[in-house]
Design an enzyme around this catalytic site. Structure first.
Site, PDB file in Angstrom:
ATOM      1  N   ASP A   1     -13.188  -6.150  13.452  1.00  0.00           N
ATOM      2  CA  ASP A   1     -11.814  -5.692  13.693  1.00  0.00           C
ATOM      3  C   ASP A   1     -11.114  -6.625  14.683  1.00  0.00           C
ATOM      4  OD1 ASP A   1     -10.724  -2.518  13.118  1.00  0.00           O
ATOM      5  OD2 ASP A   1      -9.502  -3.810  14.386  1.00  0.00           O
TER       6      ASP A   1
ATOM      7  N   LYS B   1     -19.048 -13.174  -1.895  1.00  0.00           N
ATOM      8  CA  LYS B   1     -19.617 -14.058  -2.937  1.00  0.00           C
ATOM      9  C   LYS B   1     -20.833 -14.813  -2.381  1.00  0.00           C
ATOM     10  CE  LYS B   1     -18.294 -18.149  -5.507  1.00  0.00           C
ATOM     11  NZ  LYS B   1     -17.839 -19.371  -4.870  1.00  0.00           N
TER      12      LYS B   1
ATOM     13  N   TYR C   1       3.479  -5.025   2.326  1.00  0.00           N
ATOM     14  CA  TYR C   1       2.270  -4.203   2.149  1.00  0.00           C
ATOM     15  C   TYR C   1       2.016  -3.950   0.655  1.00  0.00           C
ATOM     16  CZ  TYR C   1      -0.863  -0.158   2.883  1.00  0.00           C
ATOM     17  OH  TYR C   1      -1.920   0.718   2.879  1.00  0.00           O
TER      18      TYR C   1
ATOM     19  N   ARG D   1       3.494   7.741  11.248  1.00  0.00           N
ATOM     20  CA  ARG D   1       3.268   8.446   9.988  1.00  0.00           C
ATOM     21  C   ARG D   1       3.643   9.910  10.157  1.00  0.00           C
ATOM     22  NH1 ARG D   1      -2.106   5.600   7.357  1.00  0.00           N
ATOM     23  NH2 ARG D   1      -2.748   5.214   9.477  1.00  0.00           N
TER      24      ARG D   1
HETATM   25  P1  NAD Z   1      -5.599   1.574  10.497  1.00  0.00           P
HETATM   26  O1  NAD Z   1      -4.402   0.755  10.827  1.00  0.00           O
HETATM   27  O2  NAD Z   1      -5.996   2.664  11.406  1.00  0.00           O
HETATM   28  O3  NAD Z   1      -6.871   0.643  10.296  1.00  0.00           O
HETATM   29  C1  NAD Z   1      -6.802  -0.699   9.939  1.00  0.00           C
HETATM   30  C2  NAD Z   1      -7.788  -1.459  10.810  1.00  0.00           C
HETATM   31  O4  NAD Z   1      -7.782  -2.836  10.423  1.00  0.00           O
HETATM   32  C3  NAD Z   1      -7.419  -1.424  12.289  1.00  0.00           C
HETATM   33  O5  NAD Z   1      -8.565  -1.160  13.051  1.00  0.00           O
HETATM   34  C4  NAD Z   1      -6.881  -2.818  12.561  1.00  0.00           C
HETATM   35  O6  NAD Z   1      -7.031  -3.225  13.902  1.00  0.00           O
HETATM   36  C5  NAD Z   1      -7.668  -3.645  11.584  1.00  0.00           C
HETATM   37  N1  NAD Z   1      -6.997  -4.874  11.172  1.00  0.00           N
HETATM   38  C6  NAD Z   1      -5.713  -5.021  10.758  1.00  0.00           C
HETATM   39  N2  NAD Z   1      -5.477  -6.304  10.431  1.00  0.00           N
HETATM   40  C7  NAD Z   1      -6.650  -6.975  10.646  1.00  0.00           C
HETATM   41  C8  NAD Z   1      -7.041  -8.332  10.506  1.00  0.00           C
HETATM   42  N3  NAD Z   1      -6.176  -9.256  10.092  1.00  0.00           N
HETATM   43  N4  NAD Z   1      -8.309  -8.677  10.832  1.00  0.00           N
HETATM   44  C9  NAD Z   1      -9.183  -7.740  11.294  1.00  0.00           C
HETATM   45  N5  NAD Z   1      -8.874  -6.451  11.437  1.00  0.00           N
HETATM   46  C10 NAD Z   1      -7.614  -6.074  11.115  1.00  0.00           C
HETATM   47  O7  NAD Z   1      -5.356   2.121   9.033  1.00  0.00           O
HETATM   48  P2  NAD Z   1      -6.191   3.137   8.155  1.00  0.00           P
HETATM   49  O8  NAD Z   1      -5.310   4.275   7.877  1.00  0.00           O
HETATM   50  O9  NAD Z   1      -7.521   3.376   8.721  1.00  0.00           O
HETATM   51  O10 NAD Z   1      -6.328   2.297   6.810  1.00  0.00           O
HETATM   52  C11 NAD Z   1      -7.507   1.589   6.484  1.00  0.00           C
HETATM   53  C12 NAD Z   1      -7.331   0.922   5.114  1.00  0.00           C
HETATM   54  O11 NAD Z   1      -7.056   1.914   4.133  1.00  0.00           O
HETATM   55  C13 NAD Z   1      -6.176  -0.071   5.084  1.00  0.00           C
HETATM   56  O12 NAD Z   1      -6.567  -1.188   4.320  1.00  0.00           O
HETATM   57  C14 NAD Z   1      -5.087   0.677   4.365  1.00  0.00           C
HETATM   58  O13 NAD Z   1      -4.219  -0.179   3.657  1.00  0.00           O
HETATM   59  C15 NAD Z   1      -5.875   1.587   3.421  1.00  0.00           C
HETATM   60  N6  NAD Z   1      -5.107   2.809   3.103  1.00  0.00           N
HETATM   61  C16 NAD Z   1      -4.935   3.781   4.040  1.00  0.00           C
HETATM   62  C17 NAD Z   1      -4.156   4.903   3.731  1.00  0.00           C
HETATM   63  C18 NAD Z   1      -3.934   6.016   4.711  1.00  0.00           C
HETATM   64  O14 NAD Z   1      -3.237   6.988   4.382  1.00  0.00           O
HETATM   65  N7  NAD Z   1      -4.493   5.985   5.898  1.00  0.00           N
HETATM   66  C19 NAD Z   1      -3.566   4.999   2.459  1.00  0.00           C
HETATM   67  C20 NAD Z   1      -3.751   3.967   1.559  1.00  0.00           C
HETATM   68  C21 NAD Z   1      -4.542   2.876   1.877  1.00  0.00           C
HETATM   69  N1  UDP Z   2       8.540  11.064   7.307  1.00  0.00           N
HETATM   70  C1  UDP Z   2       9.327  12.044   7.911  1.00  0.00           C
HETATM   71  N2  UDP Z   2       9.337  12.114   9.261  1.00  0.00           N
HETATM   72  C2  UDP Z   2       8.609  11.294  10.056  1.00  0.00           C
HETATM   73  C3  UDP Z   2       7.786  10.304   9.447  1.00  0.00           C
HETATM   74  C4  UDP Z   2       7.788  10.222   8.074  1.00  0.00           C
HETATM   75  O1  UDP Z   2       9.992  12.827   7.224  1.00  0.00           O
HETATM   76  O2  UDP Z   2       8.683  11.441  11.295  1.00  0.00           O
HETATM   77  C5  UDP Z   2       8.492  11.000   5.832  1.00  0.00           C
HETATM   78  C6  UDP Z   2       8.675   9.613   5.206  1.00  0.00           C
HETATM   79  O3  UDP Z   2      10.048   9.321   5.042  1.00  0.00           O
HETATM   80  C7  UDP Z   2       7.945   9.793   3.889  1.00  0.00           C
HETATM   81  C8  UDP Z   2       6.798  10.749   4.234  1.00  0.00           C
HETATM   82  O4  UDP Z   2       7.192  11.384   5.447  1.00  0.00           O
HETATM   83  O5  UDP Z   2       8.786  10.403   2.935  1.00  0.00           O
HETATM   84  C9  UDP Z   2       5.460  10.061   4.446  1.00  0.00           C
HETATM   85  O6  UDP Z   2       5.644   9.016   5.384  1.00  0.00           O
HETATM   86  P1  UDP Z   2       4.433   8.203   6.013  1.00  0.00           P
HETATM   87  O7  UDP Z   2       5.030   7.104   6.840  1.00  0.00           O
HETATM   88  O8  UDP Z   2       3.493   9.139   6.650  1.00  0.00           O
HETATM   89  O9  UDP Z   2       3.650   7.590   4.760  1.00  0.00           O
HETATM   90  P2  UDP Z   2       4.093   6.792   3.453  1.00  0.00           P
HETATM   91  O10 UDP Z   2       5.587   6.759   3.344  1.00  0.00           O
HETATM   92  O11 UDP Z   2       3.516   5.450   3.646  1.00  0.00           O
HETATM   93  O12 UDP Z   2       3.484   7.574   2.370  1.00  0.00           O
END
Ligand code: NAD
Ligand code: UDP
Length: 315
Positions: free
Chosen positions: A32, A106, A146, A187
């Site tokens: 990380d 790989k 993203y 979020r």
């Molecule tokens: P998070 O931001 O808490 O975790 C991401 C982690 O990756 C962090 O610890 C951050 O420091 C590390 N990181 C970021 N860029 C990096 C880099 N360049 N090199 C090394 N480490 C790096 O987010 P999360 O919610 O735990 O998400 C984890 C994964 O799941 C992500 O890839 C995210 O896209 C995917 N994901 C999460 C959600 C969700 O709702 N939480 C939904 C869809 C996809």
């Molecule tokens: N949202 C909201 N109030 C907040 C933060 C987010 O109403 O304080 C809404 C946002 O516009 C979206 C939904 O909640 O419609 C989920 O947002 P989030 O950022 O959690 O995730 P994502 O949009 O990536 O699904």
């Protein structure tokens, strides 16, 4: 016992995954750069002899002088606030970083699971979203770093799979919540809970009719591990909870569970905010015998308890 590399292992989902993999007796290497990860998420793991922390950015080449069996690639900021903070780095994590991790897998002949996202479906015209829906993403908008980043990461994964026979698993994660979410990630779940605990206004973006489907983190981790350890399919497979709620409904649930004096306020919708999102999890049910088991109320209660310890450490 497997040797497993978890990139993004100090993040929200990553830290729960590391914990679970250690509990199952594996040797875990957590990589990380602490961009959005938090040291407190993994502090309790540092004394475990099977846990190694590697501070590194996946955008830079990475070599490991060890055999590795599996790589879970989670390193990427996940919340709109965080991934838009430095959009070019977000694209780099999903291109240069993805190539570095694919190259590593790989070289080690390891299986790689890529944590992709429901954002590859963009603002979907198909509802709920099955894996064969190709998506509706605005490549010019502020979410594109993203969404398009994760799309090209999937493309790279498939190209390594086809060209180099890389052992690949692709998972599309839908909105996940739970303890250890970053308090400043903006979020909706963390915002609403913190606002309610602090008796501040609950900020609903738009008119509250936008929907999401929230999966508790323990269910998510179970899905990731099942996907990694099956040998039938590469994916992609949706991992999420099909219970869809409007943001107004979510706000009301949080208000009720916390018993706050907070009132809802309405704010401008962020650009390109998807209107509806709900996973079709037919494939996960059939392939992995997986579905979420944590009702929203139960998961929210656990998440509230976590945020309570941040707001009032003495409580
Ligand atoms: P998070 O931001 O808490 O975790 C991401 C982690 O990756 C962090 O610890 C951050 O420091 C590390 N990181 C970021 N860029 C990096 C880099 N360049 N090199 C090394 N480490 C790096 O987010 P999360 O919610 O735990 O998400 C984890 C994964 O799941 C992500 O890839 C995210 O896209 C995917 N994901 C999460 C959600 C969700 O709702 N939480 C939904 C869809 C996809
Ligand atoms: N949202 C909201 N109030 C907040 C933060 C987010 O109403 O304080 C809404 C946002 O516009 C979206 C939904 O909640 O419609 C989920 O947002 P989030 O950022 O959690 O995730 P994502 O949009 O990536 O699904």
């Amino acid at each position: 016992m497997s040797k497993i590399l978890v990139t993004g292992g100090a993040g929200f989902i990553g830290s729960h995954l590391c914990e679970r993999l250690l509990a199952e007796g594996n040797e875990v290497y957590c990589l990380d750069n602490f961009f959005t990860g938090q040291r407190r998420n993994i502090k309790h793991l540092l004394t475990n002899k099977n846990f190694t922390l590697i501070e590194h950015d996946i955008i830079d080449p990475f070599y490991l002088d060890l055999p590795i069996d599996q790589v879970y690639n989670l390193a990427c900021p996940a919340s709109p606030v965080h991934y838009q903070q430095n959009p070019i780095r977000t694209v780099k994590a999903n291109t240069k970083g993805m190539i570095n991790m694919l190259g590593l897998a790989k070289a080690k002949k390891a299986r790689l699971l890529q944590a992709s996202t429901s954002e590859v479906y963009g603002d979907p015209e198909v509802h709920p979203q099955p894996e064969n829906y190709k998506g509706s993403v605005n490549c010019l908008g502020p979410r594109a770093c993203y969404d398009e980043g994760k799309r090209v990461a999937e493309t790279l994964c498939m190209d390594y799979h086809r060209e180099h026979n890389l052992d690949l698993r692709l998972v599309r994660i839908f909105n996940t919540y739970g303890p250890r979410m970053h308090p400043d990630d903006g979020r909706v779940v963390s915002n609403f809970i913190l606002q309610a605990l602090r008796h501040q206004p609950i900020t609903i973006y738009g008119d509250g009719s936008h929907t999401r489907s929230f999966c508790f983190v323990d269910d998510n981790v179970e899905g990731l591990i099942r996907m990694m350890n099956q040998s039938k399919e590469t994916g992609p497979v949706n991992i999420g909870n099909p219970d869809e709620v409007t943001m107004s409904e979510l706000a009301n649930q949080v208000i009720k569970l916390i018993g706050t004096s907070s009132k809802t306020v309405y704010k401008k919708l962020p650009e390109d905010d998807p209107k509806r999102r709900q996973p079709d999890i037919t494939k996960a049910k059939e392939l992995l015998d997986w579905q979420p088991t944590t009702p929203l109320q139960v998961g929210l209660t656990k998440t509230i308890a976590y945020f309570q310890t941040l707001v009032d450490p003495a409580a």
